[in-house]
Design an enzyme around this catalytic site. Sequence first.
Site, mmCIF file in Angstrom:
data_model
loop_
_atom_site.group_PDB
_atom_site.id
_atom_site.type_symbol
_atom_site.label_atom_id
_atom_site.label_comp_id
_atom_site.label_asym_id
_atom_site.label_seq_id
_atom_site.Cartn_x
_atom_site.Cartn_y
_atom_site.Cartn_z
ATOM 1 N N LYS A 189 0.769 -1.252 0.036
ATOM 2 C CA LYS A 189 0.134 0.018 0.073
ATOM 3 C C LYS A 189 0.657 1.213 -0.014
ATOM 4 O O LYS A 189 1.218 1.581 1.127
ATOM 5 C CB LYS A 189 -0.699 0.048 1.117
ATOM 6 C CG LYS A 189 -1.891 1.267 1.100
ATOM 7 C CD LYS A 189 -2.790 1.478 2.444
ATOM 8 C CE LYS A 189 -2.127 2.681 3.036
ATOM 9 N NZ LYS A 189 -1.963 4.082 2.355
ATOM 10 N N GLU A 264 10.632 1.762 9.853
ATOM 11 C CA GLU A 264 11.479 3.024 9.453
ATOM 12 C C GLU A 264 10.561 4.391 9.580
ATOM 13 O O GLU A 264 9.646 4.630 8.942
ATOM 14 C CB GLU A 264 11.869 2.944 7.928
ATOM 15 C CG GLU A 264 12.714 1.723 7.586
ATOM 16 C CD GLU A 264 13.982 1.423 8.143
ATOM 17 O OE1 GLU A 264 14.432 2.713 8.428
ATOM 18 O OE2 GLU A 264 14.510 0.376 8.379
ATOM 19 N N CYS A 298 13.194 11.756 5.998
ATOM 20 C CA CYS A 298 13.532 11.364 7.149
ATOM 21 C C CYS A 298 14.934 11.842 7.756
ATOM 22 O O CYS A 298 15.148 11.856 8.884
ATOM 23 C CB CYS A 298 13.278 9.730 7.273
ATOM 24 S SG CYS A 298 14.145 8.970 5.961
ATOM 25 N N GLU A 396 9.901 16.362 14.354
ATOM 26 C CA GLU A 396 10.229 16.621 13.075
ATOM 27 C C GLU A 396 9.273 17.683 12.239
ATOM 28 O O GLU A 396 8.296 17.455 12.439
ATOM 29 C CB GLU A 396 10.062 15.166 12.581
ATOM 30 C CG GLU A 396 10.386 14.803 11.200
ATOM 31 C CD GLU A 396 9.902 13.493 10.658
ATOM 32 O OE1 GLU A 396 8.902 13.125 10.889
ATOM 33 O OE2 GLU A 396 10.847 12.689 9.856
HETATM 34 P P1 NAD Z 1 2.232 8.480 7.667
HETATM 35 O O1 NAD Z 1 2.896 7.900 8.858
HETATM 36 O O2 NAD Z 1 1.416 9.415 7.697
HETATM 37 O O3 NAD Z 1 1.924 7.541 6.493
HETATM 38 C C1 NAD Z 1 2.670 6.411 6.218
HETATM 39 C C2 NAD Z 1 1.965 5.241 5.352
HETATM 40 O O4 NAD Z 1 1.208 4.780 6.440
HETATM 41 C C3 NAD Z 1 0.993 5.951 4.279
HETATM 42 O O5 NAD Z 1 0.861 4.736 3.530
HETATM 43 C C4 NAD Z 1 -0.097 5.941 5.116
HETATM 44 O O6 NAD Z 1 -1.600 5.779 4.508
HETATM 45 C C5 NAD Z 1 -0.168 4.573 6.077
HETATM 46 N N1 NAD Z 1 -1.209 4.805 7.130
HETATM 47 C C6 NAD Z 1 -1.580 5.850 7.887
HETATM 48 N N2 NAD Z 1 -2.215 5.449 8.981
HETATM 49 C C7 NAD Z 1 -2.211 3.991 9.180
HETATM 50 C C8 NAD Z 1 -2.886 3.280 9.898
HETATM 51 N N3 NAD Z 1 -3.808 3.429 10.989
HETATM 52 N N4 NAD Z 1 -2.617 1.851 9.643
HETATM 53 C C9 NAD Z 1 -1.689 1.517 8.637
HETATM 54 N N5 NAD Z 1 -1.191 2.369 7.769
HETATM 55 C C10 NAD Z 1 -1.548 3.532 8.213
HETATM 56 O O7 NAD Z 1 3.594 9.147 7.046
HETATM 57 P P2 NAD Z 1 3.781 10.039 5.835
HETATM 58 O O8 NAD Z 1 3.371 11.396 6.154
HETATM 59 O O9 NAD Z 1 3.427 9.279 4.484
HETATM 60 O O10 NAD Z 1 5.388 10.076 5.436
HETATM 61 C C11 NAD Z 1 6.352 11.001 6.355
HETATM 62 C C12 NAD Z 1 7.107 10.307 7.528
HETATM 63 O O11 NAD Z 1 7.545 9.119 7.170
HETATM 64 C C13 NAD Z 1 8.019 11.111 8.153
HETATM 65 O O12 NAD Z 1 7.915 10.861 9.512
HETATM 66 C C14 NAD Z 1 9.203 10.497 7.740
HETATM 67 O O13 NAD Z 1 10.384 10.525 8.725
HETATM 68 C C15 NAD Z 1 8.805 9.040 7.729
HETATM 69 N N6 NAD Z 1 9.827 8.348 6.817
HETATM 70 C C16 NAD Z 1 10.778 7.586 7.257
HETATM 71 C C17 NAD Z 1 11.941 7.033 6.498
HETATM 72 C C18 NAD Z 1 12.808 6.094 7.117
HETATM 73 O O14 NAD Z 1 13.631 5.284 6.398
HETATM 74 N N7 NAD Z 1 13.163 6.071 8.321
HETATM 75 C C19 NAD Z 1 11.792 7.218 5.334
HETATM 76 C C20 NAD Z 1 10.811 8.130 4.630
HETATM 77 C C21 NAD Z 1 9.899 8.691 5.462
#
Ligand code: NAD
Length: 502
Positions: A189, A264, A298, A396
Amino acid sequence: MAVLVAPKALENLGVRDFHMLIDGAWVSGEGGRTLERVAPSHGITVSRYAQASAADAERAITAARHAFDEGHWPRMTASERSHILLKAASLIETRLEEIAYLDAIEAGKPLSQVRGEIAGAVDIWRYAAALARDLHGESYNTLGDGTLGVVLREAIGVVSIITPWNFPFLIVAQKLPFALAAGCTCVVKPSELTSGSTLLLGEILMEAGVPAGVVNIIVGTGPEVGSVMTTHRDVDMVSFTGSTGVGRLTMANAAQTLKKVSLELGGKNPQIVFPDANLDEFVDAAVFGAYFNAGECCNAGSRLILHRSIADDVVRRIADLSRGVKVGDPLDPLTQVGAIITPQHLEKIEGYVSGAANAGASVAFGGEAIRFGAGQFMAPTILSGVTPEMAVAREEVFGPVLSVLTFETREEAIRIVNDIDYGLSAGVWSRDFDTCLTVGRKVRAGTIWMNTFMDGASELPFGGYKQSGQGRELGRHAVEDYTETKTLNMHIGARTGWWMPR
Ligand code: NAD
């Protein structure tokens, strides 16, 4: 102010329609619902995806379960799987421009930057293909004449892969090829904001020869679809990249059936700079670390921890360089900082900047939102006089906002760095070997860059300490992460039962 590159009108661009991939077929979602993506740089709809319901997610999981339990994929030789992964890598390369354009327009990222990300993804697919053939267990021929021990590595089963919007094509490449290399089947997803390139990947995998049901790709929201993917009893593992808050929820959901979880998550990554550092090289890395991907990264180097004796000079030099940064149209080859993902996210970034100013920090550069027509952008911003307890020093921001803190002693710098909940990555700058190694060993983060920042390679493990995550991606153990360990304890010769005298 940085250099502004106003977005050019998108001529003759229609809305691109996508279906989801379930059990080898491109299908609409239950009830025919759709999600639309508005380009953050231009404010117009560019993609329309079939939207999955909870029932669609269950269908995708059932297809993956069947493909794992009954299908050919986990039973193929590693060599056969490896060849299919290599073919996928070549097909990605062939469609690089198409994929890059889609990520640029859906995520607002500079096109020239995304081309590099897709090339990086190709390298990861090839690396996973190589690792596929080296996956092996262990044997113990040292347990006495009557025993031979063999430790098997078996594919863990059905894996739910959930990815964020900031590196849509690169992050799925850090997970999917390794899961496939191990022989797993998957439900993927992508973020509902940037699903296009992952759906193109589905076409590529079908063409490369991945059998039906092995990779299923659904588009939907986290609460509706992600929650099914993280709680369903037929899923064996969840590999999640996203925010720390949703990562925590994912772990709690997965705990209901004790699935393996790999996370991650977010970061608040420091660059620690000592007076003897090569400051010419550092200031370039500071600007790159803070503004790359509009700070929606990130690994963003969003905290500078500068020795007090050089702080004023360094801030002035970073501000000078920031004046030349080009912000605007992601499709313009000169652009370095593209659009901010949504209007709501831009408001959040602005809130952090005004909150820092109210708490006593100074806006040394930038600080304002930039609006070109219907697109949303943020000026590269430097906040000086930040102290360790301020929100911009600990949380962040996920925008092009650099917080500058100062220190007097090496111990104080390490204390400031470690005194927050994140531990993804850090940079240390000094010409002194002892300083780099001492700081590098004491900072609690998964990656430490020394006299460089945000470099990486498929061979190098990546992941976070503390609330930045759990587990590691990439590196030579990346395929093992998607396996279970099974012990074969074999008896040789006549066996003495426990009730019989020995
Ligand atoms: P997010 O947590 O809002 O969403 C990530 C994914 O989770 C999306 O596909 C979203 O639809 C899904 N999601 C949301 N609610 C959910 C639930 N209840 N159950 C299961 N899945 C759910 O994050 P974002 O805004 O898309 O991305 C930004 C974040 O990602 C930042 O905090 C960034 O640091 C982190 N990030 C980390 C890395 C790493 O490798 N450490 C890499 C890229 C981004």
